[in-house]
Design a protein around this motif. Structure first.
Motif, PDB file in Angstrom:
ATOM      1  N   SER A  90      -0.038  -7.403   0.521  1.00 28.53           N
ATOM      2  CA  SER A  90       1.240  -6.797   0.898  1.00 28.53           C
ATOM      3  C   SER A  90       2.311  -7.011  -0.163  1.00 28.53           C
ATOM      4  N   SER A  94       4.206  -3.983  -1.899  1.00 30.00           N
ATOM      5  CA  SER A  94       5.659  -3.906  -1.747  1.00 30.00           C
ATOM      6  C   SER A  94       6.364  -3.808  -3.094  1.00 30.00           C
ATOM      7  N   SER A 106       2.660   1.677   5.899  1.00 28.61           N
ATOM      8  CA  SER A 106       2.119   0.847   6.978  1.00 28.61           C
ATOM      9  C   SER A 106       2.181   1.555   8.319  1.00 28.61           C
ATOM     10  N   ILE A 142       0.695  -5.142   6.223  1.00 30.96           N
ATOM     11  CA  ILE A 142       1.482  -4.710   5.060  1.00 30.96           C
ATOM     12  C   ILE A 142       2.941  -4.496   5.445  1.00 30.96           C
TER      13      ILE A 142
END
Length: 520
Positions: A90, A94, A106, A142
């Motif tokens: 994640s 990101s 997500s 995520i």
């Protein structure tokens, strides 16, 4: 920053982020932050709604498709494995896509998986169902990292605590929403053919779909994230949008040094490995401490949550209140705890976290006494005491994770620490199953397990005291930032901030600062 000595040092990266963070603070808390709270909180709610319905949904799928015992066992394993992998990646996602895009991805994946399950034909390859559950767990994980980072980076420092508590409160209602959906569509918890699991999947998709629309159309990218990525246009656009919604004047434009724009443009996919190296080389002690504390919190909360229904079930013959009602009454406690924790702060976030952890340890310690665990009123009081601490501990841990690290490595560090928490969440229920007998708990094993839960709460208490943290009113997100306005130094058409980490960029920086820097 010093000029005229043997060296001149400026961290251009933190300079850009800090000047943007200062603008966010000046714009204050208003309608834009409320939109962020609702959209990010809705995304966290979508995850908790979907995860809260895992067991009855898997039971319905197993009966509908006559899955073997091995396949039934694989369903939750695939879901939680996907969740662990999702947390692990994640941070990378990101930073690669941005906070907003990762959050939309997500939610879109959650909606897509649930719609795919609704459309499953009566005859389908058995491998498809575990795969869908794996993707569902991965997608939900995520969104947590991206959403929390987006909210923290879009909120003024003084209101960040309220923001985290608000998100935690909205997320905590997910289990209540899931219970309502089960009551409407699957009242037999998947045990009866009349349970409509396809309609229930549509119900589960609704929060994620609503959150995805909200993030797409009403929330902008994190301004501090855009700053460290060198995207000056995105920063200005976001700050202008926040100013318009909050009806606050924007104090000048934000300018990012050309040298850092060049750094951002020169980044490649391999730059991620450099970011990760930076996380562990510069912040390894913080990460280690937070990993230990978050894993201990995960063990305590997951292990105790797994235990409560079993303890209530033991009282079925001695209590005038049914086990399900006892569980519902206790389930309201985290929301009450969040309301209390948001209003009662004790100095620093670390100290507040320690006090709540100690409260949970005392309540758990009381349950090691057989007479307390065997009396319905005493048991309910102790369980409520422990569950009151769930919400504040989670919200304060979120604050510790987002405020400890600067913007460029925040998502990576957040993801790694959360992965340690996932390990604790898996270890707690696993140990409970290993220690429990075939039929039910005996008193000695039960007291031993609860004692372990209390011990992990004490670890959380000690860790909260050991981890350096800011006061509960919040701080500028980039660490070790010194404000230069008191020295009369102006630049970037606003206030200048600096740190002492990066020896590059001083020549480029001086071109933007008037008068020349003397000292800081």
């Amino acid at each position: 920053m010093r000029r005229g000595g043997e060296f001149s040092v400026v961290d251009v990266e933190t300079l850009a982020a800090a000047s943007v963070a200062a603008h966010v603070d000046q714009l204050g808390f208003g309608p834009y932050q409320v939109l962020v709270l609702l959209c990010v909180g809705g995304s966290i709610l979508a995850e908790s709604v979907e995860m809260g319905a895992t067991e009855p949904l898997h039971r319905s799928l197993s009966k509908a498709y006559a899955l073997s015992e091995a396949m039934q066992t694989a369903l939750p394993m695939c879901c939680y494995t996907g969740s662990a992998i999702g947390v692990a990646i994640s941070g990378v996602i990101s930073d690669a896509l941005g906070r907003k895009r990762a959050l939309v991805l997500s939610n879109a994946l959650i909606v897509g998986v649930l719609f795919a399950m609704v459309a499953l034909p009566e005859s389908v390859s058995y491998e498809i169902i575990p795969l869908l559950r794996f993707v569902s767990g991965l997608a939900a994980a995520i969104g947590g990292t991206a959403g929390i980072c987006l909210a923290a980076e879009s909120c003024p420092s003084d209101f960040r605590t309220n923001m985290m508590f608000g998100i935690a409160a909205i997320g905590a209602t997910g289990y209540l929403v899931s219970s309502i959906g089960l009551m409407i569509f699957m009242p037999h918890f998947g045990e009866d053919p009349s349970d409509n699991w396809r309609h229930f999947c549509l119900f589960l998709a609704a929060p994620a779909a609503a959150a995805s629309v909200g993030v797409c159309f009403f929330v902008s990218e994190s301004p501090t994230f855009s700053a460290v990525k060198g995207d000056e246009a995105s920063v200005q656009s976001t700050l202008g949008y926040i100013a318009a919604l909050n009806s606050s004047p924007l104090a000048g434009n934000v300018r990012i040094p050309r040298i850092y724009k060049q750094r951002a443009n020169n980044r490649t996919v391999w730059s991620v490995s450099e970011d990760i190296r930076k996380v562990f080389s510069q912040y390894r002690l913080f990460i280690f401490a937070l990993c230990v504390v978050d894993a201990a919190k995960g063990f305590m909360t997951a292990g105790s949550s797994y235990l409560w229904p079993q303890l209530f079930a033991k009282l079925q013959t001695t209590s005038s209140i049914g086990p399900s009602w006892l569980n519902i009454l206790a389930s309201l406690s985290p929301l009450i705890g969040l309301a209390i924790g948001n209003r009662l702060t004790c100095g620093s976030n670390g100290l507040s976290f320690s006090i709540w952890s100690l409260t949970a340890a005392v309540a758990l310690g009381a349950l090691t006494i057989p007479s307390m665990a065997g009396d319905p009123a005493s048991l309910l009081a102790c369980v409520i005491g422990v569950k009151l601490c769930y919400g504040p501990m989670s919200a304060l841990m979120l604050l510790l994770k987002v405020e400890t690290f600067p913007t460029d490595v925040r998502a990576h560090a957040f993801a790694f620490i959360t992965l340690a928490s996932k390990v604790g969440c898996v270890a707690g229920p696993t140990l409970a199953e290993a220690m429990r007998g075939k039929e039910s708990w005996n008193n000695s094993d039960l007291a031993s397990f609860i004692g372990r839960l209390a011990a992990f709460s004490v670890v959380c208490c000690c860790g909260g005291l050991a981890i350096p943290s800011n006061r509960s009113s919040g701080k500028p997100l980039p660490d070790y930032v010194a404000k230069m306005s008191s020295q009369g130094v102006q630049g970037y058409e606003g206030e200048i901030y600096c740190t002492f980490d990066d020896p590059q960029g001083i020549g480029e920086l001086e071109q933007h600062i008037t008068p020349p820097i003397q000292s800081c």
